[in-house]
Design a protein around this motif. Structure first.
Motif, PDB file in Angstrom:
ATOM      1  N   ILE A  55     -34.577   6.456  -9.934  1.00  0.00           N
ATOM      2  CA  ILE A  55     -33.175   7.269 -10.292  1.00  0.00           C
ATOM      3  C   ILE A  55     -33.262   7.690 -11.811  1.00  0.00           C
ATOM      4  O   ILE A  55     -32.964   8.867 -12.141  1.00  0.00           O
ATOM      5  CB  ILE A  55     -32.004   6.363 -10.128  1.00  0.00           C
ATOM      6  N   SER A  66     -27.080  13.389  -9.802  1.00  0.00           N
ATOM      7  CA  SER A  66     -26.182  12.342  -9.800  1.00  0.00           C
ATOM      8  C   SER A  66     -25.812  11.834  -8.520  1.00  0.00           C
ATOM      9  O   SER A  66     -25.895  12.463  -7.425  1.00  0.00           O
ATOM     10  CB  SER A  66     -25.041  12.868 -10.638  1.00  0.00           C
ATOM     11  N   GLU A  67     -25.048  10.824  -8.554  1.00  0.00           N
ATOM     12  CA  GLU A  67     -24.364  10.262  -7.164  1.00  0.00           C
ATOM     13  C   GLU A  67     -23.658  11.433  -6.830  1.00  0.00           C
ATOM     14  O   GLU A  67     -23.366  11.416  -5.474  1.00  0.00           O
ATOM     15  CB  GLU A  67     -23.920   8.895  -7.431  1.00  0.00           C
ATOM     16  N   GLU A  68     -22.574  12.074  -7.657  1.00  0.00           N
ATOM     17  CA  GLU A  68     -21.614  12.814  -6.934  1.00  0.00           C
ATOM     18  C   GLU A  68     -22.299  14.047  -6.254  1.00  0.00           C
ATOM     19  O   GLU A  68     -21.944  14.586  -5.155  1.00  0.00           O
ATOM     20  CB  GLU A  68     -20.693  13.428  -8.158  1.00  0.00           C
ATOM     21  N   CYS A  70     -25.289  14.402  -5.042  1.00  0.00           N
ATOM     22  CA  CYS A  70     -26.166  13.971  -4.036  1.00  0.00           C
ATOM     23  C   CYS A  70     -25.224  13.787  -2.656  1.00  0.00           C
ATOM     24  O   CYS A  70     -25.502  14.291  -1.754  1.00  0.00           O
ATOM     25  CB  CYS A  70     -26.891  12.714  -4.188  1.00  0.00           C
ATOM     26  N   THR A  71     -24.125  13.111  -3.022  1.00  0.00           N
ATOM     27  CA  THR A  71     -23.011  12.965  -2.034  1.00  0.00           C
ATOM     28  C   THR A  71     -22.615  14.642  -1.458  1.00  0.00           C
ATOM     29  O   THR A  71     -22.328  14.509  -0.135  1.00  0.00           O
ATOM     30  CB  THR A  71     -21.782  12.107  -2.604  1.00  0.00           C
ATOM     31  N   CYS A  93     -32.222  13.795  -4.590  1.00  0.00           N
ATOM     32  CA  CYS A  93     -31.542  13.211  -3.726  1.00  0.00           C
ATOM     33  C   CYS A  93     -32.366  12.755  -2.448  1.00  0.00           C
ATOM     34  O   CYS A  93     -32.095  11.387  -2.133  1.00  0.00           O
ATOM     35  CB  CYS A  93     -30.288  14.009  -3.194  1.00  0.00           C
ATOM     36  N   CYS A  97     -32.891   8.598  -1.443  1.00  0.00           N
ATOM     37  CA  CYS A  97     -32.495   8.018  -0.201  1.00  0.00           C
ATOM     38  C   CYS A  97     -33.476   7.576   0.466  1.00  0.00           C
ATOM     39  O   CYS A  97     -33.503   6.684   1.134  1.00  0.00           O
ATOM     40  CB  CYS A  97     -31.665   9.102   0.124  1.00  0.00           C
ATOM     41  N   HIS A 119     -26.821   1.635  -2.988  1.00  0.00           N
ATOM     42  CA  HIS A 119     -27.214   2.923  -3.555  1.00  0.00           C
ATOM     43  C   HIS A 119     -26.962   4.050  -2.146  1.00  0.00           C
ATOM     44  O   HIS A 119     -26.715   5.109  -2.550  1.00  0.00           O
ATOM     45  CB  HIS A 119     -28.578   2.917  -3.932  1.00  0.00           C
ATOM     46  N   ASP A 122     -23.476   4.829  -2.428  1.00  0.00           N
ATOM     47  CA  ASP A 122     -23.190   5.685  -3.981  1.00  0.00           C
ATOM     48  C   ASP A 122     -23.717   7.204  -3.760  1.00  0.00           C
ATOM     49  O   ASP A 122     -23.106   7.941  -4.266  1.00  0.00           O
ATOM     50  CB  ASP A 122     -23.937   4.938  -5.014  1.00  0.00           C
ATOM     51  N   PHE A 123     -24.867   7.319  -3.206  1.00  0.00           N
ATOM     52  CA  PHE A 123     -25.512   8.515  -3.076  1.00  0.00           C
ATOM     53  C   PHE A 123     -25.223   9.461  -1.865  1.00  0.00           C
ATOM     54  O   PHE A 123     -25.493  10.432  -1.677  1.00  0.00           O
ATOM     55  CB  PHE A 123     -27.175   8.291  -3.391  1.00  0.00           C
TER      56      PHE A 123
END
Length: 143
Positions: A55, A66-68, A70-71, A93, A97, A119, A122-123
């Protein structure tokens, strides 16, 4: 004779440069995809440290990772049922993952599996599989 002397001088000057180049080749940093990812039944790459290092490397290499982000990318992937458009793709990402899914699959349950699921959530991880058309979600992996 001047030719041999000139050649000797040229080689004398070039040798340290060549040696330095060869020395640098032996100290190459691992590629992002090589970061502590264990193979087979080896759990050495399936640790908290390995996950955090991967990460960290993607954050350093890619300011959009970032987590955001990637989401958001994986939400699009889920909505489309497959690959995202190139302008929405975020490097790192899929790799992160993939690693945390390996951690979850290897450990199954317990502290490390819970850590991986944290994680995964989060991702917003989503994976494509050959077994089915629709992508697999983190909710399915971390029941």
């Amino acid at each position: 004779m001047a030719n041999a002397r000139d050649m000797f001088i040229l080689l004398s000057l070039a040798a340290p440069c060549v040696a330095r180049l060869l020395d640098h080749r032996t100290h190459v940093q691992p590629a992002l995809v090589d970061v502590a990812v264990g193979s087979g039944n080896d759990a050495s790459g399936l640790t908290e440290k390995a996950v955090l290092e991967q990460i960290r490397q993607y954050q350093a290499a890619n300011p959009t990772f970032s987590e955001e982000s990637c989401t958001k990318m994986f939400e699009t992937k889920l909505k489309l049922g497959g690959p995202v458009p190139s302008e929405q793709f975020v490097k790192g990402c899929t790799e992160v993952c993939g690693l945390v899914k390996k951690v979850k699959d290897y450990w199954g349950s317990g502290k490390m599996a819970d850590y991986a699921c944290g994680h995964i959530n989060d991702f917003g991880c989503v994976w494509e599989t050959a077994e089915r058309v629709a992508p697999v979600t983190g909710k399915e992996v971390c029941r």
